[in-house]
Write a protein that holds these residues in place. Structure first.
Motif, short mmCIF file in Angstrom:
data_model
loop_
_atom_site.label_atom_id
_atom_site.label_comp_id
_atom_site.label_asym_id
_atom_site.label_seq_id
_atom_site.Cartn_x
_atom_site.Cartn_y
_atom_site.Cartn_z
N LEU A 12 49.62 41.46 43.35
CA LEU A 12 48.96 41.75 42.09
C LEU A 12 49.69 41.10 40.92
CD1 LEU A 12 47.79 45.47 42.32
CD2 LEU A 12 46.37 43.46 41.89
N THR A 46 37.40 41.19 47.18
CA THR A 46 38.25 40.72 48.27
C THR A 46 37.44 40.47 49.53
OG1 THR A 46 38.81 42.91 49.16
CG2 THR A 46 40.14 42.09 47.32
N MET A 58 43.74 45.52 46.08
CA MET A 58 43.22 44.47 45.19
C MET A 58 41.86 44.86 44.64
SD MET A 58 45.77 42.47 45.26
CE MET A 58 46.90 43.67 45.99
#
Length: 285
Positions: A278, A55, A48
Motif C-alpha cells: 500500500l 484487484t 488492497m
C-alpha cells in the motif's frame, strides 16, 4: 474472503480463471508463484480492495482452474505476457500495478519491458529483475537434485506429485520452500520425499488454506526479500541485490529486507506485506 468474486475470461483460446474484489480506477493485478494459484494473494487482495483498489488475481494457464495450454511442450513466458495483455483488454483496463512473486515475477518484469505504457509500477517478492545477458546460472552450481533442475524434465514433476494426494503436495511445498536452505534431493530421492510426514507446517500456515534489446525496467519497482528465503542462497543472488548491481537494470528500485521473511512472506506476514504494498502504490496514484 466471501466478497471475492470469480469469473472465467476467454484469452487466446483458453478460459482463464480470475479472482476479483474491489472497484475503482486504480487496478492491481496479482501474479502468483510456482506451484501456487490466485489464493496465495487472498490477504493482499482484501486489504488492497479495502483501501480503494480494484484487484485481480488470475490463475496462469495450466494452474488452478485455468485451462492448460493446448501444446504444453511449446509453452513459454511469452504466452503469459500475451495472456495478461489480452486479459486487460477483455476487461477494458488500460494501466495497472503488477504485484508478483517467484515464478510470477518473470512475466511481470517482461510485461513492464514490452508494455511500459500499461504499467504504473511493479512490486515483486523473492526475485529481482535480471537482464538475459546476466542470467542467474544456478544450474551450473547446484546438483541435479535441485527441484527446478529435476522438474524441468517432462513428466518428472507429474510423477513426483502424482504419488501423493493434493493436500500432501501443498503441505510439502510449504514446508520445503519455507526453509532458509535450498531444497536438494539425494540421487535416488524424489523432491517430495525430502519432507518427512511428521514434519509440521510453519506456524503461520493454516491447514485449511492448504526480441528486446533494452532490458531496463523503467517503471517504479519495490522488491521485498525475506532474509530467510532460500532464494538468497542461489549463487550470486544476495551479492547481486545487496551490492546494488540490480539497480543497473531497475533504476527506480526500492529494496526491503524482512528479517524473518521466508519464501511465502505474503502469507507468513500479511499485515506487514500489505503495508509495504500500500505504501508503494500510494506513491504512484
Amino acid at each position: 474472503m466471501d466478497q471475492i468474486q470469480h469469473k472465467f475470461i476467454e484469452v487466446q483460446g483458453l478460459e482463464l480463471h480470475v479472482a476479483e474484489i474491489g472497484s475503482g480506477p486504480d487496478v492491481v493485478v496479482f501474479m502468483h508463484g510456482f506451484p501456487e494459484i490466485w489464493y496465495s494473494w487472498r490477504h493482499q487482495m482484501v486489504a488492497m480492495a479495502g483501501a480503494g483498489f480494484r484487484t485481480l488475481a488470475p490463475d496462469f494457464r495450466g494452474y488452478g482452474l485455468s485451462d492448460p495450454p493446448l501444446e504444453p511442450e511449446k509453452a513459454s513466458f511469452g504466452d503469459l505476457i500475451k495472456d495478461l495483455g489480452a486479459l486487460l483488454d477483455a476487461l477494458g483496463i488500460d494501466k495497472v500495478f503488477l504485484v508478483a512473486k517467484d515464478f510470477g515475477a518473470f512475466p511481470a518484469y517482461l510485461f513492464s519491458l514490452l508494455h511500459q505504457e500499461r504499467v504504473r509500477g511493479v512490486v515483486t517478492f523473492n526475485l529481482p529483475h535480471r537482464s538475459p545477458s546476466h542470467p542467474i546460472q544456478y544450474h551450473e552450481h547446484l546438483p541435479e537434485g535441485f527441484y527446478i533442475s529435476r522438474w524441468k524434465e517432462p513428466g518428472c514433476a507429474e510423477a513426483d506429485f502424482g504419488r501423493l494426494d493434493a493436500k500432501t503436495v501443498v503441505r510439502n511445498i510449504y514446508i520445503l520452500f519455507s526453509r532458509s536452505e535450498i531444497p536438494i534431493a539425494a540421487e535416488n530421492q524424489e523432491i517430495m520425499d525430502i519432507v518427512h510426514p511428521s514434519t509440521p507446517l510453519p506456524s503461520w500456515a493454516l491447514k485449511e488454506d492448504l526480441g528486446i534489446t533494452d532490458f531496463i525496467v523503467k517503471v517504479p519497482v519495490l522488491l521485498v526479500m525475506g532474509e530467510k528465503d532460500y532464494v538468497l542462497k542461489f549463487p550470486g543472488m544476495e551479492e547481486y541485490i545487496r551490492s546494488g548491481k540490480v539497480r543497473e537494470f531497475v533504476p527506480q528500485l526500492e529494496i526491503v529486507f524482512s528479517p524473518d521473511g521466508t519464501h511465502f512472506i505474503q502469507e507468513q506476514s500479511p499485515d506487514k506485506v500489505n503495508q509495504l504494498i500500500l505504501g508503494f502504490l500510494k506513491k504512484y496514484i
